[in-house]
Design an enzyme around this catalytic site. Structure first.
Site, PDB file in Angstrom:
ATOM      1  N   LYS A  52     -15.771   9.308 -20.653  1.00  0.00           N
ATOM      2  CA  LYS A  52     -15.400   9.241 -19.242  1.00  0.00           C
ATOM      3  C   LYS A  52     -16.416   9.919 -18.327  1.00  0.00           C
ATOM      4  CE  LYS A  52     -11.289   7.159 -19.111  1.00  0.00           C
ATOM      5  NZ  LYS A  52     -10.978   6.014 -18.239  1.00  0.00           N
ATOM      6  N   SER A 309     -14.224   6.834 -28.681  1.00  0.00           N
ATOM      7  CA  SER A 309     -14.299   7.086 -27.244  1.00  0.00           C
ATOM      8  C   SER A 309     -13.963   8.506 -26.830  1.00  0.00           C
ATOM      9  CB  SER A 309     -13.374   6.118 -26.495  1.00  0.00           C
ATOM     10  OG  SER A 309     -12.040   6.251 -26.950  1.00  0.00           O
TER      11      SER A 309
END
Length: 506
Positions: A52, A309
């Site tokens: 992110k 991720s």
């Protein structure tokens, strides 16, 4: 925005002022087991332990001087909040981050730590929707710029830099890249870059089955909002794919695979076995989807990349992940077996099981003729489980396979120990309680004062929802009224009175 537009944005992205180029690691154990060449893109090694940071920083780095002077705002209880906080500190930009009051303290402190004096954390509401609504109000009042976690071209381009790195790090033939999907920003960024430069490489999205908003959009031909979202993979728990992300994904994602919580847990374990790192549930989504793809298509000799991720795992969720991993890998059989109630019967049962490790065994005396035992047994795979069940049935044991029975896995294995012969008119339900103040009292106020609760079992491993098994004594004539009250409570529920494991053990 064409693919070429996105590629230009990706190549001109400013992410490396804050993010790092993460390694692409060969997964030796998985490659050997699956007979394919498996690589893991380690986005869990970013400064905020998640990809992110790429999108958040790129979006904020491209703010005008006026926008940066006014400051930014976002609503998040997880990785996006940390990415915005880190970017705010790097860019010396004021940021307001709104988080629900129920956000674990470790995440609140992480945001404050990353942002330092540039970040103000506002705790508002008991759920994310309330926090999000409040953030929009503050945005309007203070003239702040909203930093969206996925639905913005600059954010998408920031995430797309991962694809540039993959092609740079692996210049050999590559068959498919597996990427987790929440709102679709990461998937869109990866697809835009890959399909422009290497269109022969498949880009496959992977979603948790209880938050599969891209899969729903693919079926409907447009973004649709899910009525309910499961939050086990909280980093990807989004009800509707982003509009900008959809413009790319609808044309350039080759397919979407959905996976279960058990399959995610198994992928977390696989990730640990190969890297000695612990991915969060959303972080292991891509790996879980890749394994399912290999099993479904029986592929061999191909080369795959799975993007890990993130690794912002709640520590108290580890127990649940560990418990479910073997089931997700189909390496544990959960069985209900009826054996004779006589001396030596247990020894005979163990003899039939053989040298397979018994992971748990639950039993309580209840009947002079037969005993119902709840047993967990380690197996190599689904085929061995079926062979074990057949061997037990060959010696006249009644066997019920509970490996996919949700209340058996979540509740019964922790409660086996007795039946009640006094709970007349009993009905059993499974619930998801929102993990917020007053949730139990709301439940009891609506149902508990009218009907007697004859069984109650609660479990939570760091989720935003607690899992509850509850039985009520409801006379037949009052069942319709009871059903109306259930709807008034507003919690997700399932009727389980006909579940065979309930009859056998409770």
């Amino acid at each position: 925005m064409t693919l070429e537009d996105y590629v230009k944005k990706i190549l001109n992205s400013r992410v490396y002022e804050a993010a790092r180029e993460t390694p692409l690691e060969f997964a030796k154990n998985l490659s050997h087991r699956l007979d394919n060449e498996i690589w893991i893109k380690r986005e869990d090694l970013q400064p905020v332990f998640s990809f992110k940071i790429r999108g958040a920083y790129n979006r904020m780095a491209l703010l005008s001087d006026e926008e940066r002077e006014r400051g930014v705002i976002c609503a998040s209880a997880g990785n996006h909040a940390q990415g915005v906080a880190y970017a705010a500190h790097q860019l010396k930009t004021r940021a307001v981050i709104v988080m629900p009051k129920t956000t674990p303290d470790i995440k609140v402190q992480a945001v404050r730590s990353h942002g330092g004096k540039y970040v103000k954390v506002v705790l508002h509401g008991d759920a994310f929707d309330e926090a999000s609504e409040h953030s929009r109000k503050l945005m309007d009042e203070q003239g702040l710029t909203y930093i969206h976690p996925y639905d913005d071209p600059d954010t998408i381009a920031g995430q797309g830099t991962i694809a540039r790195e993959i092609l740079h790090q692996h210049n050999q033939p590559l068959d498919a890249i597996f990427v987790c999907v929440g709102g679709g920003g990461l998937a869109a960024g990866i697809a835009a870059y890959i399909k422009y430069l290497r269109p022969e490489i498949k880009v496959i999205g992977v979603e948790f089955e209880e938050s599969a908003c891209l899969a729903a959009a693919m079926v409907a031909g447009k973004p649709v909002k899910l009525e309910q979202v499961g939050i086990f993979a909280d980093g990807a728990a989004v009800a509707q794919v982003g509009a900008e992300a959809w413009k790319v994904c609808q044309h350039h994602i080759d397919e979407v695979i959905t996976v279960t919580a058990d399959e995610i847990c198994a992928a977390v374990k696989d990730m640990f076995d190969d890297t000695r790192s612990i991915a969060e549930p959303a972080g292991a989504l891509a790996l879980a989807g890749m394994k399912k793809y290999v099993e479904r298509d029986s592929t061999t000799g191909e080369t795959y990349v799975a993007i890990c991720s993130g690794a912002n795992m709640n520590f108290d969720r580890l127990a649940f992940v560990s418990e479910q991993a073997e089931l997700g890998e189909k390496r544990e059989a959960i069985l209900a077996v009826t054996i004779p109630e006589r001396p030596g019967a247990f020894r005979e049962f163990c003899s039939t099981v053989g040298k397979r490790p018994v992971t748990e065994f639950n039993y309580r005396y209840d009947d002079d003729q037969a005993a119902n035992i709840f047993v967990g047994i380690k197996v190599e795979d689904a085929a061995e489980k079926e062979a074990l069940i057949e061997a037990l049935r060959q010696v006249d044991y009644k066997v019920l396979d509970l490996s996919e029975n949700e209340i058996a896995k979540t509740h019964i294995r922790h409660m086996v120990g007795g039946k009640s012969h006094h709970a007349a008119d009993e009905v059993l339900y499974r619930f998801e309680f929102p993990e917020r103040p007053g949730a139990l009292m709301n439940f009891l106020r609506t149902l508990g004062g009218r009907w007697n609760i004859s069984l109650f079992h609660y479990r939570n491993h760091g989720d935003a929802y607690g899992r509850v098994l509850c039985a009520f004594q409801v006379p037949e004539a009052q069942r319709d009224e009871f059903g109306d009250k259930l709807e008034q409570v507003g919690y997700t529920y399932w009727a389980e009175s006909d579940n065979p494991v309930y009859r056998m053990f409770l």
